[in-house]
Design a protein around this motif. Structure first.
Motif, PDB file in Angstrom:
ATOM      1  N   ALA A  48      -1.336  -0.655  -9.228  1.00 48.20           N
ATOM      2  CA  ALA A  48      -1.859   0.085  -8.068  1.00 48.20           C
ATOM      3  C   ALA A  48      -3.058  -0.630  -7.471  1.00 48.20           C
ATOM      4  O   ALA A  48      -3.197  -0.719  -6.241  1.00 48.20           O
ATOM      5  N   TRP A  80      -5.303  -3.274   1.578  1.00 40.77           N
ATOM      6  CA  TRP A  80      -5.519  -2.026   2.329  1.00 40.77           C
ATOM      7  C   TRP A  80      -6.935  -1.517   2.162  1.00 40.77           C
ATOM      8  O   TRP A  80      -7.605  -1.173   3.146  1.00 40.77           O
ATOM      9  N   ASN A  81      -7.418  -1.483   0.926  1.00 45.16           N
ATOM     10  CA  ASN A  81      -8.750  -0.949   0.655  1.00 45.16           C
ATOM     11  C   ASN A  81      -9.843  -1.801   1.297  1.00 45.16           C
ATOM     12  O   ASN A  81     -10.832  -1.272   1.813  1.00 45.16           O
ATOM     13  N   THR A  90      -2.946  -2.193  -3.576  1.00 44.38           N
ATOM     14  CA  THR A  90      -3.813  -1.602  -2.537  1.00 44.38           C
ATOM     15  C   THR A  90      -5.037  -2.451  -2.220  1.00 44.38           C
ATOM     16  O   THR A  90      -5.871  -2.035  -1.409  1.00 44.38           O
ATOM     17  N   GLN A  91      -5.147  -3.622  -2.806  1.00 45.32           N
ATOM     18  CA  GLN A  91      -6.358  -4.440  -2.597  1.00 45.32           C
ATOM     19  C   GLN A  91      -6.595  -4.742  -1.119  1.00 45.32           C
ATOM     20  O   GLN A  91      -7.696  -4.519  -0.598  1.00 45.32           O
ATOM     21  N   PRO A  97      -6.322   4.773  -4.935  1.00 40.32           N
ATOM     22  CA  PRO A  97      -5.204   5.706  -5.041  1.00 40.32           C
ATOM     23  C   PRO A  97      -5.196   6.492  -6.326  1.00 40.32           C
ATOM     24  O   PRO A  97      -4.492   7.478  -6.443  1.00 40.32           O
ATOM     25  N   ALA A 119       2.171   1.972  -3.555  1.00 39.84           N
ATOM     26  CA  ALA A 119       1.165   2.502  -4.480  1.00 39.84           C
ATOM     27  C   ALA A 119       0.710   3.904  -4.090  1.00 39.84           C
ATOM     28  O   ALA A 119       0.504   4.764  -4.959  1.00 39.84           O
ATOM     29  N   ARG A 120       0.554   4.161  -2.794  1.00 42.76           N
ATOM     30  CA  ARG A 120      -0.009   5.428  -2.340  1.00 42.76           C
ATOM     31  C   ARG A 120       1.035   6.539  -2.221  1.00 42.76           C
ATOM     32  O   ARG A 120       0.723   7.707  -2.449  1.00 42.76           O
ATOM     33  N   ALA A 162       0.828  -1.207   0.000  1.00 45.68           N
ATOM     34  CA  ALA A 162       0.000   0.000   0.000  1.00 45.68           C
ATOM     35  C   ALA A 162       0.862   1.257   0.000  1.00 45.68           C
ATOM     36  O   ALA A 162       0.552   2.245  -0.670  1.00 45.68           O
TER      37      ALA A 162
END
Length: 350
Positions: free
Chosen positions: A332, A339-340, A336-337, A348, A320-321, A317
């Motif tokens: 991305a 984390w989201n 972030t999968q 992001p 990507a962020r 994360a």
């Protein structure tokens, strides 16, 4: 005749006193001067070495302080007799006309004795550990020293710079002048607030959240993470990185890049996330958060699969962020999968 005898004895005593002051046997020199001649003995005394401990005391006109260790040395000395350092090079580095401004991360460690006055910070003694002033933000190493304060500073007095490679990218300082306090987010680049957000989540991370993070990491996330590292490492080179290099970047937290002293796409961010997650895992689960791995006769303590999976999710994360310039749109989404899904964060990318 009696007057001459008294004068002879008085002068012999004077020679004895002078001899004692020069580290010699005062009585012996008094007797010698009385036997031969006080003037002759006095001349001979002044022509031999002065053994007094005070004879080696430096005088301001002929001595200076060594810029490396602070010991008194002769002004013309090229090597310090106390520390053995190259005084000539150090003095050129210590040129007062040279302005040395950089960045100092103050971890507010109470075990390091510092003198803090209005606008200045100094070591209590001119000895290690020095105040390390980095010339650029991207070379600052935080490790587990968190939280703290970040300052732009000017080096007032250098510490010992001997034994370092040429242009190490930082100065060892005894005293610094505080110029500006900077937000901690700048430690991690233009998108550094994203790293601070992740650190804040780690502070309150539960075991259930760690499990959810680990469960939601895509199987190909390491490839996306590696591709971002390769783009960063080849920023000044033409062409896209080949997939065959990806395995070299698996698990990397910091690396060297040709042409500068940057350590990662988000500077020290990956190292900090890893160290903070380990600390949080230890607080939540104690020794159960770790496993012992023996390799080549050495035993290493590593995170167990649950907490390691959570750590990986946070590293992905952060990439990507906080470093979107090195991550494609598809990567991305992969990075972030987890984390989201756990923190319901906004995507992001727009």
């Amino acid at each position: 005749m009696l007057f001459i005898l008294f004068l002879w004895i008085a002068l012999a005593i004077v020679v004895g006193v002078m001899a004692k002051g020069r580290g010699r046997n005062g009585v012996g020199w008094t007797v010698l001067a009385g036997l031969i001649s006080p003037p002759v003995a006095g001349v001979f005394l002044m022509s031999i070495a002065n053994r007094s401990p005070h004879a080696s005391q430096p005088i301001p006109a002929s001595h200076i302080d060594c810029p490396l260790c602070g010991g008194r040395i002769l002004r013309e000395a090229r090597v310090c007799r106390h520390c053995g350092g190259d005084v000539t090079q150090a003095l050129s580095q210590a040129d007062p006309a040279v302005v040395r401004e950089g960045y100092w991360f103050d971890d507010l460690n109470p075990s390091v004795e510092l003198k803090r006055t209005a606008g200045r910070v100094a070591r209590a003694q001119a000895q290690p550990p020095w105040l390390v002033v980095d010339q650029a933000l991207d070379s600052i190493v935080i490790g587990s020293r968190w939280p703290g304060q970040l300052w732009r500073v000017r080096v007032v007095k250098l510490g010992d710079m001997s034994g370092l490679v040429a242009d190490p990218g930082y100065w060892r300082a005894v005293t610094v002048e505080l110029l500006d306090e900077l937000p901690l987010s700048v430690l991690f680049g233009p998108q550094g607030e994203a790293v601070l957000d992740i650190i804040q989540k780690i502070d309150t991370l539960t075991r259930a959240q760690a499990q959810a993070l680990a469960d939601n990491v895509p199987r190909d996330a390491w490839m996306a993470y590696s591709r971002a590292w390769m783009r960063w490492s080849r920023q000044n080179e033409a062409g896209e990185p080949g997939a065959g290099d990806a395995d070299e970047w698996r698990g990397v937290l910091a690396a060297s890049r040709r042409g500068d002293k940057a350590r990662s796409p988000i500077h020290s961010g990956f190292l900090l996330i890893h160290s903070q997650l380990r600390q949080r895992a230890a607080r939540v689960e104690g020794d159960g958060a770790f496993i012992l791995v023996e390799e080549d006769g050495e035993t290493e303590q590593t995170l167990n699969p649950l907490w390691q999976g959570a750590c990986d999710a946070l590293l992905f994360a952060a990439m990507a962020r906080a470093a979107p310039q090195y991550v494609s749109d598809d990567d991305a989404l992969t990075l972030t999968q987890a984390w989201n899904r756990v923190f319901d964060a906004a995507p992001p990318r727009a």
